[in-house]
Design a protein around this motif. Structure first.
Motif, PDB file in Angstrom:
ATOM      1  N   PRO A 202     -31.941 -41.596  -3.302  1.00 28.64           N
ATOM      2  CA  PRO A 202     -31.911 -40.159  -3.020  1.00 28.64           C
ATOM      3  C   PRO A 202     -32.734 -39.813  -1.777  1.00 28.64           C
ATOM      4  N   LYS A 203     -32.102 -39.120  -0.828  1.00 30.49           N
ATOM      5  CA  LYS A 203     -32.708 -38.688   0.445  1.00 30.49           C
ATOM      6  C   LYS A 203     -32.926 -39.845   1.418  1.00 30.49           C
ATOM      7  N   LEU A 204     -32.367 -41.017   1.105  1.00 27.94           N
ATOM      8  CA  LEU A 204     -32.577 -42.182   1.976  1.00 27.94           C
ATOM      9  C   LEU A 204     -31.232 -42.851   2.259  1.00 27.94           C
ATOM     10  N   ILE A 205     -30.902 -42.998   3.548  1.00 26.93           N
ATOM     11  CA  ILE A 205     -29.667 -43.659   3.952  1.00 26.93           C
ATOM     12  C   ILE A 205     -29.976 -44.696   5.022  1.00 26.93           C
ATOM     13  N   ALA A 206     -29.018 -45.564   5.258  1.00 29.71           N
ATOM     14  CA  ALA A 206     -29.098 -46.500   6.384  1.00 29.71           C
ATOM     15  C   ALA A 206     -27.930 -46.182   7.306  1.00 29.71           C
ATOM     16  N   ALA A 207     -28.131 -46.324   8.593  1.00 26.90           N
ATOM     17  CA  ALA A 207     -27.088 -45.987   9.564  1.00 26.90           C
ATOM     18  C   ALA A 207     -27.024 -47.059  10.641  1.00 26.90           C
ATOM     19  N   ARG A 208     -25.808 -47.262  11.175  1.00 21.33           N
ATOM     20  CA  ARG A 208     -25.648 -48.147  12.332  1.00 21.33           C
ATOM     21  C   ARG A 208     -24.516 -47.582  13.192  1.00 21.33           C
ATOM     22  N   THR A 209     -24.488 -47.984  14.442  1.00 21.82           N
ATOM     23  CA  THR A 209     -23.571 -47.380  15.405  1.00 21.82           C
ATOM     24  C   THR A 209     -22.121 -47.509  14.971  1.00 21.82           C
ATOM     25  N   PHE A 210     -21.672 -48.725  14.649  1.00 19.60           N
ATOM     26  CA  PHE A 210     -20.283 -48.951  14.272  1.00 19.60           C
ATOM     27  C   PHE A 210     -20.201 -49.809  13.022  1.00 19.60           C
ATOM     28  N   GLY A 211     -19.051 -49.731  12.354  1.00 19.66           N
ATOM     29  CA  GLY A 211     -18.811 -50.596  11.208  1.00 19.66           C
ATOM     30  C   GLY A 211     -18.339 -51.956  11.674  1.00 19.66           C
TER      31      GLY A 211
END
Length: 282
Positions: A137-146
């Motif tokens: 909750p309230k925490l995600i991971a992100a990256r430029t492209f899949g």
């Protein structure tokens, strides 16, 4: 669809593994527009065709024998995809199980009203980011492209992930596949209004002091990753708005639009000449 890409949506998605314990991984991926992008792109069409076919052929798997409301659509889909015939025929398929979840209208309306009165922040560089992973909750991971490579998929689908996010060393190692953990924030309506009022008061004082020729520096909203990464500050110079000041218009009685920019009550529009980095500058 890109209109779903917002910090508000990512905030909600970060809770899905808590709300639905049977979910192992929640991956949100934004791809090029169009069809034919694989299994995930076709799931929505499968569900719609299943309901439409039941309605047109009169084969609804509901107690009433009809599909006239959202609950009946949910009932039909649940019985269809949980049936012994469907389960047996899809044992060796890529998608071997489909779970149907129904959200009551009252819950959706309550969430909508609560969300509408709040602001959300924390998704840095969201416009240039196309792959997100719900952690906590309230925490995600992100990256430029899949990335569709086997290494990255093994990494993404690893169970029990929390704030310890997959690294490029675990995946294929390409820079665009590096995950960055981000904490999201929800700000209530009262805090939003107080922050806006304080910012507008400070902006009005700044506007009154600014004179043509004065240098200004503004921090951009986008920075860190994705498109425009690194252009975190803009440099400009106050310009004459026609009366010796830099003030184009003060929105004292209500909001409006000026040169495709939306202003709200209390905002001030300034004339500023912005500078761009020369193409030959390394």
């Amino acid at each position: 669809a890109t209109y779903f890409k917002s910090t508000r949506m990512l905030f909600w998605c970060s809770y899905t593994r808590n709300n639905f314990p049977w979910l192992r991984t929640v991956l949100i991926r934004f791809e090029a527009p169009g069809h034919g992008k694989g299994v995930s792109d076709g799931l929505g069409a499968v569900l719609k065709q299943c309901v439409l076919g039941a309605i047109t052929k009169g084969k609804a798997l509901t107690v009433s024998g009809k599909i006239t409301a959202d609950l009946e659509a949910h009932e039909h889909l649940e019985k269809h995809f949980n049936s012994e015939a469907w389960t047996k025929s899809h044992q060796s398929k890529i998608v071997s199980e489909i779970k149907i979840v129904h959200s009551p209208r009252e819950v959706i309306e309550t969430e909508r009203q609560c969300g509408a009165a709040s602001k959300f922040s924390g998704a840095d560089g969201i416009s240039g980011t196309y792959d997100f992973l719900a952690l906590l909750p309230k925490l995600i991971a992100a990256r430029t492209f899949g990335c569709w490579c086997e290494c990255c998929w093994d990494c993404v689908c690893a169970g029990g992930m929390d704030s310890t996010c997959p690294s490029p060393a675990v995946g294929c190692g390409r820079p665009m596949c590096e995950w960055v953990v981000q904490e999201l924030h929800q700000i209530d309506a009262r805090t939003v209004q107080k922050t806006r009022t304080t910012a507008q008061a400070a902006g009005k004082k700044f506007a009154e002091k600014l004179r043509p020729g004065d240098w200004v520096v503004a921090q951009a909203r986008e920075g860190g990753r994705g498109r425009g990464a690194g252009d975190r500050y803009w440099i400009g110079q106050g310009a004459d708005a026609g009366d010796g000041s830099c003030i184009i218009k003060e929105f004292t009685h209500g909001g409006g639009k000026l040169e495709q920019t939306t202003f709200t009550k209390g905002d001030t529009a300034l004339a500023v000449k912005w500078f761009d980095r020369h193409a030959a500058d390394p």
